[in-house]
Write a protein that holds these residues in place. Structure first.
Motif, PDB file in Angstrom:
ATOM      1  N   UNK A   6       0.821  -1.195   0.000  1.00 56.44           N
ATOM      2  CA  UNK A   6       0.000   0.000   0.000  1.00 56.44           C
ATOM      3  C   UNK A   6       0.865   1.259   0.000  1.00 56.44           C
ATOM      4  N   UNK A   7       1.921   1.237   0.819  1.00 52.80           N
ATOM      5  CA  UNK A   7       2.816   2.389   0.861  1.00 52.80           C
ATOM      6  C   UNK A   7       3.515   2.591  -0.480  1.00 52.80           C
ATOM      7  N   UNK A   9       2.507   1.688  -3.443  1.00 54.34           N
ATOM      8  CA  UNK A   9       1.555   2.196  -4.433  1.00 54.34           C
ATOM      9  C   UNK A   9       1.220   3.655  -4.177  1.00 54.34           C
ATOM     10  N   UNK A  10       1.076   3.997  -2.911  1.00 53.68           N
ATOM     11  CA  UNK A  10       0.753   5.387  -2.581  1.00 53.68           C
ATOM     12  C   UNK A  10       1.896   6.300  -3.014  1.00 53.68           C
ATOM     13  N   UNK A  13       1.968   6.723  -6.715  1.00 54.45           N
ATOM     14  CA  UNK A  13       0.866   7.542  -7.178  1.00 54.45           C
ATOM     15  C   UNK A  13       1.063   9.012  -6.808  1.00 54.45           C
ATOM     16  N   UNK A  14       1.736   9.247  -5.675  1.00 50.43           N
ATOM     17  CA  UNK A  14       2.066  10.620  -5.297  1.00 50.43           C
ATOM     18  C   UNK A  14       2.982  11.241  -6.343  1.00 50.43           C
ATOM     19  N   UNK A  17       0.992  11.529  -9.620  1.00 52.13           N
ATOM     20  CA  UNK A  17      -0.056  12.538  -9.495  1.00 52.13           C
ATOM     21  C   UNK A  17       0.497  13.949  -9.562  1.00 52.13           C
ATOM     22  N   UNK A  18       1.585  14.200  -8.843  1.00 48.38           N
ATOM     23  CA  UNK A  18       2.178  15.535  -8.833  1.00 48.38           C
ATOM     24  C   UNK A  18       2.679  15.923 -10.214  1.00 48.38           C
ATOM     25  N   UNK A  20       1.698  14.692 -13.043  1.00 47.49           N
ATOM     26  CA  UNK A  20       0.558  14.820 -13.945  1.00 47.49           C
ATOM     27  C   UNK A  20      -0.034  16.218 -13.813  1.00 47.49           C
ATOM     28  N   UNK A  21      -0.185  16.663 -12.572  1.00 45.83           N
ATOM     29  CA  UNK A  21      -0.739  17.995 -12.333  1.00 45.83           C
ATOM     30  C   UNK A  21       0.180  19.066 -12.914  1.00 45.83           C
ATOM     31  N   UNK A  24      -0.201  19.532 -16.600  1.00 46.73           N
ATOM     32  CA  UNK A  24      -1.396  20.272 -16.987  1.00 46.73           C
ATOM     33  C   UNK A  24      -1.266  21.748 -16.648  1.00 46.73           C
ATOM     34  N   UNK A  26      -0.130  23.276 -13.828  1.00 44.41           N
ATOM     35  CA  UNK A  26      -0.266  23.818 -12.477  1.00 44.41           C
ATOM     36  C   UNK A  26       1.092  23.740 -11.786  1.00 44.41           C
ATOM     37  N   UNK A  35       8.164  19.672  -3.700  1.00 38.23           N
ATOM     38  CA  UNK A  35       6.967  19.246  -2.975  1.00 38.23           C
ATOM     39  C   UNK A  35       7.146  17.857  -2.371  1.00 38.23           C
ATOM     40  N   UNK A  39       7.141  16.885   1.569  1.00 38.82           N
ATOM     41  CA  UNK A  39       6.248  15.879   2.149  1.00 38.82           C
ATOM     42  C   UNK A  39       7.059  14.859   2.938  1.00 38.82           C
ATOM     43  N   UNK A 121      11.300  12.084  -2.189  1.00 43.72           N
ATOM     44  CA  UNK A 121      10.563  11.867  -0.951  1.00 43.72           C
ATOM     45  C   UNK A 121      11.490  11.344   0.148  1.00 43.72           C
TER      46      UNK A 121
END
Lengths: 158, 178
Positions: A6-7, A9-10, A13-14, A17-18, A20-21, A24, A26, A35, A39, A121
């Motif tokens: 789970x960690x 995958x998270x 995805x973090x 996701x970042x 990807x944003x 676009x 941002x 960032x 975190x 991270x």
């Protein structure tokens, strides 16, 4: 419990996701690493607080680094740091020969250029942990052949 | 240095997940202007995790195909939640048609260290879970609707996730989501 998956995958995805944003429009790419690092920093601060609750006081800086390489690393990444080197003047190099967050993309060189995203991270994690033990530092990472990587910790004298 | 007991280490490890998730939500709250966008983003990230997590789950758990939605509910609550979050939610409030139920989480590990500030009243903090469930079930040909109806963070006594079966997905391709 299989929460390790789970960690992982998270974390993946973090990162995804970042970026990807950012694509676009941002915020620009360099900000993503910052960032992720910040975190990690926050998580490192929190974790080290819980970890050191019942441990004896550390003798010195080296003792703290050993704790990071052994207990801290084992809890987070399921293995110890393979090699710790220092010049005894505030620079430490932590080498992990099979870094958990890189192993799944390490077959071949195809993803080498993406590796730094997956290290930011953890750089923050180390810096945050050290920071809560009273050590101010700069942490950078380098990869030459995945899944091995090195984290360099530069202690800032206060 | 004394070696930590296995149990202690497991506890610390779930804290790693909880804290990391917390850092993520905090970052998203900084990046997006309103809570709805954060909720949407969390759901999307959850979905992406779910579509991958199901593989890990099937490999680890060895469960076979479910014959009805009740069986699916059981597998989710008793095996999946137990495996990944270490809790077993109870299954209640079945709709008469048997296509809708609630998962009641007595304690939600994601919110272990969390308090919602007043200015984030419409933030659905654990919305990632909805995405995960939706994504995972979609990969086994089930379209579901998942949402939080109660949340301890908002003063409710338990956390309740409502799941509604929409339809079976006939072809093997996932519906148009990235």
């Amino acid at each position: 419990m299989a929460d390790e998956a789970l960690f992982l995958l998270l974390h993946n995805e973090m990162v995804a996701g970042l970026y990807r944003a950012a694509e676009q429009g941002e915020g620009e790419n360099g900000r993503c690493t910052t960032k992720l690092e910040s975190m990690g920093f926050r998580v490192g601060q929190g974790l080290i607080e819980r970890f050191t609750k019942d441990t004896a006081r550390f003798k010195d800086e080296l003792d703290i680094m050993k704790f990071i390489c052994k207990d801290f690393w084992t809890t987070v990444f399921k293995k110890q740091i393979d090699n710790l080197r220092t010049n005894h003047q505030g620079i430490y190099v932590l080498q992990d020969n099979k870094f958990r967050l890189l192993t799944q993309m390490s077959a071949g060189k195809q993803y080498l250029e993406h590796a730094p995203k997956y290290l930011a991270f953890t750089c923050g994690l180390i810096r945050g942990g050290l920071s809560n033990l009273g050590i101010k530092s700069i942490v950078t990472a380098e990869v030459s052949s995945m899944p091995a990587c090195k984290f360099q910790v530069m202690i800032q004298k206060m | 240095m004394a070696l930590r007991s296995k149990r202690q280490r497991l506890g610390l490890n779930s804290e790693l997940f909880t804290l990391t998730y917390g850092a993520l939500v905090t970052q998203l709250c900084k990046d997006y202007e309103n809570d709805e966008d954060v909720n949407k983003q969390l759901d999307k990230m959850g979905y992406n995790i779910g579509v991958r997590l199901i593989e890990d789950f099937l490999a680890r758990s060895n469960v076979g195909r479910c014959h009805d939605f009740r069986e699916t509910a059981d597998v989710i609550a008793k095996i999946a939640f137990k495996m990944y979050l270490g809790i077993t939610p109870s299954i209640t409030n079945w709709s008469p048609g048997g296509d809708e139920f609630s998962l009641i989480l007595e304690n939600n590990p994601l919110v272990d260290f969390v308090e919602l500030p007043d200015n984030h009243s419409s933030l659905i903090y654990s919305n990632l879970l909805c995405g995960v469930l939706r994504g995972a079930l979609e990969m086994v040909q089930m379209a579901v609707d998942v949402k939080f109806v109660q949340d301890t963070l908002k003063g409710d006594s338990v956390t309740e996730i409502r799941m509604k079966f929409i339809r079976r997905i006939e072809d093997n391709l996932p519906a148009g989501e990235e």
